[in-house]
Motif scaffolding. Structure first.
Motif, PDB file in Angstrom:
ATOM      1  N   VAL A 188      -2.017  -2.479 -10.008  1.00 52.49           N
ATOM      2  CA  VAL A 188      -2.497  -2.410  -8.642  1.00 52.49           C
ATOM      3  C   VAL A 188      -3.944  -1.971  -8.628  1.00 52.49           C
ATOM      4  O   VAL A 188      -4.329  -1.100  -9.463  1.00 52.49           O
ATOM      5  N   GLY A 189      -4.435  -2.350  -7.812  1.00 51.83           N
ATOM      6  CA  GLY A 189      -6.228  -2.053  -7.603  1.00 51.83           C
ATOM      7  C   GLY A 189      -6.573  -1.047  -6.476  1.00 51.83           C
ATOM      8  O   GLY A 189      -5.838  -1.775  -5.426  1.00 51.83           O
ATOM      9  N   VAL A 190      -6.879  -0.096  -6.241  1.00 51.38           N
ATOM     10  CA  VAL A 190      -7.234   0.463  -5.075  1.00 51.38           C
ATOM     11  C   VAL A 190      -8.533   0.740  -4.673  1.00 51.38           C
ATOM     12  O   VAL A 190      -9.184   1.714  -5.443  1.00 51.38           O
ATOM     13  N   PRO A 191      -9.115  -0.061  -4.063  1.00 56.11           N
ATOM     14  CA  PRO A 191     -10.622   0.494  -3.733  1.00 56.11           C
ATOM     15  C   PRO A 191     -10.779   1.371  -2.981  1.00 56.11           C
ATOM     16  O   PRO A 191      -9.876   1.795  -2.033  1.00 56.11           O
ATOM     17  N   ILE A 192     -11.866   2.027  -3.061  1.00 57.24           N
ATOM     18  CA  ILE A 192     -11.970   3.188  -2.283  1.00 57.24           C
ATOM     19  C   ILE A 192     -13.466   3.179  -1.682  1.00 57.24           C
ATOM     20  O   ILE A 192     -14.458   3.069  -2.282  1.00 57.24           O
ATOM     21  N   ARG A 193     -13.577   3.237  -0.361  1.00 52.77           N
ATOM     22  CA  ARG A 193     -14.946   3.191   0.453  1.00 52.77           C
ATOM     23  C   ARG A 193     -15.423   4.345   0.924  1.00 52.77           C
ATOM     24  O   ARG A 193     -14.342   5.128   1.637  1.00 52.77           O
TER      25      ARG A 193
ATOM     26  N   ALA B 290     -15.885   2.770  -5.415  1.00 51.40           N
ATOM     27  CA  ALA B 290     -15.132   3.531  -6.308  1.00 51.40           C
ATOM     28  C   ALA B 290     -13.613   2.850  -6.225  1.00 51.40           C
ATOM     29  O   ALA B 290     -13.347   1.975  -5.188  1.00 51.40           O
ATOM     30  N   GLY B 291     -12.775   3.365  -7.277  1.00 51.53           N
ATOM     31  CA  GLY B 291     -11.569   2.872  -7.162  1.00 51.53           C
ATOM     32  C   GLY B 291     -10.464   3.478  -8.050  1.00 51.53           C
ATOM     33  O   GLY B 291     -11.158   4.209  -9.320  1.00 51.53           O
TER      34      GLY B 291
ATOM     35  N   HIS C 188       4.099  -0.344  -2.791  1.00 52.55           N
ATOM     36  CA  HIS C 188       3.927   0.654  -1.808  1.00 52.55           C
ATOM     37  C   HIS C 188       2.224   0.641  -1.659  1.00 52.55           C
ATOM     38  O   HIS C 188       1.885   2.283  -1.768  1.00 52.55           O
ATOM     39  N   LEU C 189       1.799  -0.024  -1.278  1.00 56.27           N
ATOM     40  CA  LEU C 189       0.119  -0.237  -1.448  1.00 56.27           C
ATOM     41  C   LEU C 189      -0.255   0.861  -0.354  1.00 56.27           C
ATOM     42  O   LEU C 189      -1.409   1.705  -0.760  1.00 56.27           O
ATOM     43  N   ASP C 190       0.123   0.963   0.701  1.00 55.62           N
ATOM     44  CA  ASP C 190      -0.454   1.913   1.734  1.00 55.62           C
ATOM     45  C   ASP C 190      -0.337   3.386   1.390  1.00 55.62           C
ATOM     46  O   ASP C 190      -1.244   4.107   1.348  1.00 55.62           O
ATOM     47  N   MET C 191       0.723   3.834   0.650  1.00 54.49           N
ATOM     48  CA  MET C 191       0.959   5.143   0.250  1.00 54.49           C
ATOM     49  C   MET C 191       0.119   5.244  -1.142  1.00 54.49           C
ATOM     50  O   MET C 191      -0.641   6.321  -1.236  1.00 54.49           O
ATOM     51  N   LEU C 192      -0.008   4.500  -1.734  1.00 47.77           N
ATOM     52  CA  LEU C 192      -0.621   4.616  -2.981  1.00 47.77           C
ATOM     53  C   LEU C 192      -2.322   4.901  -2.653  1.00 47.77           C
ATOM     54  O   LEU C 192      -2.993   5.547  -3.028  1.00 47.77           O
ATOM     55  N   SER C 193      -2.562   4.054  -1.479  1.00 51.07           N
ATOM     56  CA  SER C 193      -4.086   4.074  -1.020  1.00 51.07           C
ATOM     57  C   SER C 193      -4.397   5.353  -0.475  1.00 51.07           C
ATOM     58  O   SER C 193      -5.382   5.945  -0.889  1.00 51.07           O
ATOM     59  N   ALA C 194      -3.391   5.942   0.181  1.00 43.32           N
ATOM     60  CA  ALA C 194      -3.388   7.322   0.886  1.00 43.32           C
ATOM     61  C   ALA C 194      -3.713   8.402  -0.083  1.00 43.32           C
ATOM     62  O   ALA C 194      -4.565   9.149  -0.244  1.00 43.32           O
TER      63      ALA C 194
ATOM     64  N   CYS D 179      -4.883   7.909  -3.418  1.00 44.66           N
ATOM     65  CA  CYS D 179      -6.075   7.808  -4.142  1.00 44.66           C
ATOM     66  C   CYS D 179      -7.278   8.331  -2.985  1.00 44.66           C
ATOM     67  O   CYS D 179      -8.289   8.750  -3.747  1.00 44.66           O
ATOM     68  N   THR D 180      -7.300   7.838  -1.969  1.00 46.60           N
ATOM     69  CA  THR D 180      -8.391   8.138  -0.987  1.00 46.60           C
ATOM     70  C   THR D 180      -8.413   9.723  -0.841  1.00 46.60           C
ATOM     71  O   THR D 180      -9.499  10.314  -0.947  1.00 46.60           O
TER      72      THR D 180
END
Length: 248
Positions: free
Chosen positions: A126-131, A138-139, A154-160, A162-163
């Motif tokens: 999974v890739g999680v970009p961070i803006r 970043a990511g 669980h992409l939404d939670m993983l993004s949360a 990581c952000t």
């Protein structure tokens, strides 16, 4: 493995990252957060963030990827063709590596690279970009040692997770007062010239592309060097990328 109920709730993660006092401690919390979803391989990268010290702009700042893979990646400059890295620089939302491959046309080199990553023990990626503010890129890359064909990422939670990790990381690593300088301003034409420089074009080729003389291109190049405090084309391109004047 991927559908286990959340045991480390996000609210507690926010509290814990707010108390963390080091990058390693933060990374440990992130590993705990995403680990409950089955992801035990992580890599944190900052391609560009002018709010962070320049020493913290780079690949694999913190990671739990296999050491031999990280060494291979850096020594072979894989970031220059890694499809996941390129997608992370252009996409706003988290994505699966499998999904990216299905909707992209990989070169043979990229296909082989992704197969090597799988063989290295990086599965269910999974890739999680961070803006962030400005031109921040970043990511976090996530993967699993074990393959799970029915993985639910669980992409939404993983993004949360990581952000929030990144926000806490920036809090711990502010730029010093001496580093907080106003970025140089490049004119639209200078940005065009710098973009073609980054693509490896010569002054003559840039002149033909932009329909301007070689002397005019040379003048723009000299102004770019001066504004970015660069001594050659390579350092100018790096500075241009670092400060968001151009994007690859």
């Amino acid at each position: 493995m991927f559908d286990t109920p959340t045991r480390y709730i996000f609210e507690d993660f926010i509290t814990d990252t707010g108390r963390a006092r080091s990058g390693d401690e933060l990374f440990g919390l992130l590993r705990k957060g995403v680990g409950q979803y089955g992801y035990d391989r992580l890599v944190f990268t900052v391609r560009r963030d002018v709010d962070l010290p320049e020493s913290l702009n780079g690949h694999a700042l913190l990671y739990s990827y296999p050491e031999d893979w990280v060494k291979y990646y850096i020594e072979n400059n894989c970031a220059s063709f890694d499809p996941v890295m390129k997608a992370g620089a252009t996409q706003a939302n988290a994505f699966t590596w499998d999904g990216l491959e299905k909707r992209s046309v990989y070169t043979p080199k990229q296909t082989r690279f992704m197969r090597l990553a799988d063989e290295a023990g990086l599965k269910n990626g999974v890739g999680v970009p961070i803006r962030g503010s400005g031109s921040t890129i970043a990511g976090v890359g996530l993967a699993s040692t074990e393959r799970c064909d029915a993985a639910h990422p669980h992409l939404d939670m993983l993004s949360a997770f990581c952000t929030q990790f990144y926000a806490a990381f920036k809090r711990l690593n502010p730029r010093t007062a001496s580093e907080q300088t106003e970025p140089a301003h490049l004119s639209p034409r200078e940005r065009e010239v710098l973009t073609w420089m980054a693509s490896g074009k010569t002054d003559d080729e840039i002149g033909m592309i932009l329909s301007i003389s070689r002397n005019t291109v040379d003048s723009h190049v000299r102004h770019i060097f001066l504004k970015l405090n660069a001594c050659n084309r390579v350092t100018a391109v790096v500075a241009g990328l670092m400060h968001g004047h151009i994007h690859l």
